[in-house]
Every structure is written in C-alpha cells, then in structure tokens.
Motif scaffolding. Structure first.
Motif, PDB file in Angstrom:
ATOM      1  N   ASP A  12       1.836   1.382 -13.741  1.00 28.46           N
ATOM      2  CA  ASP A  12       1.603   1.122 -12.319  1.00 28.46           C
ATOM      3  C   ASP A  12       2.142  -0.255 -11.918  1.00 28.46           C
ATOM      4  N   SER A  16       5.213  -0.765  -9.320  1.00 30.57           N
ATOM      5  CA  SER A  16       4.885  -1.495  -8.103  1.00 30.57           C
ATOM      6  C   SER A  16       5.812  -2.678  -7.892  1.00 30.57           C
ATOM      7  N   LEU A 161      -8.050  -3.214  -5.793  1.00 31.21           N
ATOM      8  CA  LEU A 161      -6.840  -2.430  -5.922  1.00 31.21           C
ATOM      9  C   LEU A 161      -5.906  -2.776  -4.773  1.00 31.21           C
ATOM     10  N   LYS A 162      -4.738  -3.278  -5.112  1.00 31.70           N
ATOM     11  CA  LYS A 162      -3.721  -3.629  -4.118  1.00 31.70           C
ATOM     12  C   LYS A 162      -2.831  -2.414  -3.901  1.00 31.70           C
ATOM     13  N   THR A 163      -2.851  -1.871  -2.679  1.00 31.61           N
ATOM     14  CA  THR A 163      -2.116  -0.648  -2.399  1.00 31.61           C
ATOM     15  C   THR A 163      -0.889  -0.867  -1.520  1.00 31.61           C
ATOM     16  N   GLU A 164      -0.746  -2.057  -0.969  1.00 33.25           N
ATOM     17  CA  GLU A 164       0.426  -2.370  -0.150  1.00 33.25           C
ATOM     18  C   GLU A 164       0.858  -3.786  -0.448  1.00 33.25           C
ATOM     19  N   PRO A 170       4.537   0.325  -0.819  1.00 34.96           N
ATOM     20  CA  PRO A 170       3.337   0.774  -1.543  1.00 34.96           C
ATOM     21  C   PRO A 170       3.259   0.141  -2.931  1.00 34.96           C
ATOM     22  N   ALA A 172       0.272  -0.136  -6.466  1.00 32.93           N
ATOM     23  CA  ALA A 172      -0.950   0.392  -7.078  1.00 32.93           C
ATOM     24  C   ALA A 172      -1.298  -0.473  -8.275  1.00 32.93           C
ATOM     25  N   HIS A 174      -4.272  -3.367  -9.834  1.00 35.46           N
ATOM     26  CA  HIS A 174      -5.547  -4.068  -9.718  1.00 35.46           C
ATOM     27  C   HIS A 174      -5.299  -5.569  -9.866  1.00 35.46           C
TER      28      HIS A 174
END
Length: 217
Positions: A12, A16, A161-164, A170, A172, A174
């Motif tokens: 992830d 990312s 959780l960093k989603t952006e 986007p 994903a 932590h």
C-alpha cells in the motif's frame, strides 16, 4: 477487525507514493530552504558524520531526493533509498548524478557496518509498531559503530488512515504519530545512544520531532 500483514502495508505504501511522487516532489522541493531548523538539523548531522570519520551516508526513505541532495551540497557523501520506484524515478530526474536505489527499510540490502551515518526523515511513520524494532535492527546493522542516526517523525499517540494525498491523488497508508520517549526506547533497545531531541512546531496540532542518536559499539 482485519489483520494488516507486512506485505499489505508495504504494498500500500509503495503504490501510494508511486501515485503521488511527482506532486510530492513539487511540494517538497523548497522545504529545506524555507526552514532554518531543518537546515540546522542537517548541519548537525553532517558534523556528526565528519566527527565519526566520514564516509557514505544512507538517506532511508529519501522520497524525491531533496534531503539527499542537500546533504551532498554540504559535503556529505549521501545516497538515497526509497520503497517507491516512482519516487526514485523523480529523484534521479531532479538530481542527476546522485545515487538512488529502490529498497525497503525492513530489508536493507547493505553490508554490515557499511555506512558512516543514516538519516530517516518522516519515512518510518508508516511502519507498524511491531515492525519498528526490525527496522531499527537493520539501521544498527548497517551503521558503523559510533555512526550517527537522525530520525524525524510526527508526535502524538494516534494512527490514521490517509486516503488522499498530494495533488488530490488516492492513497492508502496508515500514518503513525509517536511520542519521542517511545521512539527513543525502541532505539536504545536496538543498540543506540540518544544524544539529543528536538521538538519542532510545538504549538501546532501535530508537532514534529527529531531524534539524534549514535550506534553503540
């Protein structure tokens, strides 16, 4: 609650940062030039490397290479390592002639006692707590006895959780905020001596910390 495995968080994180690499580089390009405290921390690190005899220095989690390049500019023989191939591509584009390689801080493919110093600025913030001792054991293994280590991280007691991310892309990952005494305890357990601690932006919602340490013999 689902269990996040080592492969999950590494994959992830890699994906990312591949996604945001170009926008992240644009955002960070002038970060050091605009912050006298970060420049001072790097100057102290460079002095400690020279005092320990000099030699190659690993910037672990180097991202787009701006910190690696700054260290080279102040006379440190620095090279960069990052999990994200996209970040390494940007680092090589922006800093031709410097050495950058893809690699994970959980499995550093460097020889024992092969580096004179190690810097990891805000690159361990995605590492789960139970994997931090593994990472710090690798740091200890590749550092020469007496070699300096400098860590930067977010201060706090929570994970999110960093989603952006940068540029609205986007992500994903932590992001783990940690207290300096907790990180220092992990370092001591791994065979390091803590030399100094800086707290930056203490009035901000999320302060930043820098720990200065050295590998014990």
């Amino acid at each position: 609650m689902s269990v996040v495995t080592s492969d999950d968080w590494l994959a992830d994180t890699r994906i990312s940062y591949d996604t945001v690499a170009v926008d992240y580089a644009d955002r960070q390009r002038d970060a050091i030039a605009g912050d006298p405290y970060l420049r001072a921390a790097l100057a102290v690190f460079a002095d400690r490397v020279r005092a320990a005899g000099g030699g190659p220095v690993a910037d672990v989690g180097c991202g787009p290479g701006h910190v690696t390049a700054h260290l080279r500019g102040i006379g440190v023989d620095a090279f960069g390592i990052d999990l994200s191939p996209g970040m390494i591509d940007v680092a090589r584009r922006d800093h031709p002639g410097l050495r950058f390689q893809v690699g994970s801080m959980t499995h550093l493919h460097l020889g024992d006692a092969s580096v004179a110093g190690l810097l990891a600025w805000w690159s361990s913030i995605h590492v789960p707590d139970d994997e931090v001792p593994i990472v710090f054991a690798h740091f200890h293994r590749i550092l020469r006895p007496g070699g300096p280590l400098q860590l930067g991280f977010h201060v706090g007691d929570t994970s999110r959780l960093k989603t952006e991310g940068y540029g609205g892309h986007p992500m994903a990952v932590h992001v783990h905020r940690r207290r300096p005494d907790k990180v220092a305890s992990w370092l001591r357990d791994a065979g390091f001596e803590i030399e100094a601690q800086w707290l930056c932006d203490p009035d901000e919602p999320v302060p930043q910390a820098l720990l200065f340490a050295r590998r014990l013999p």
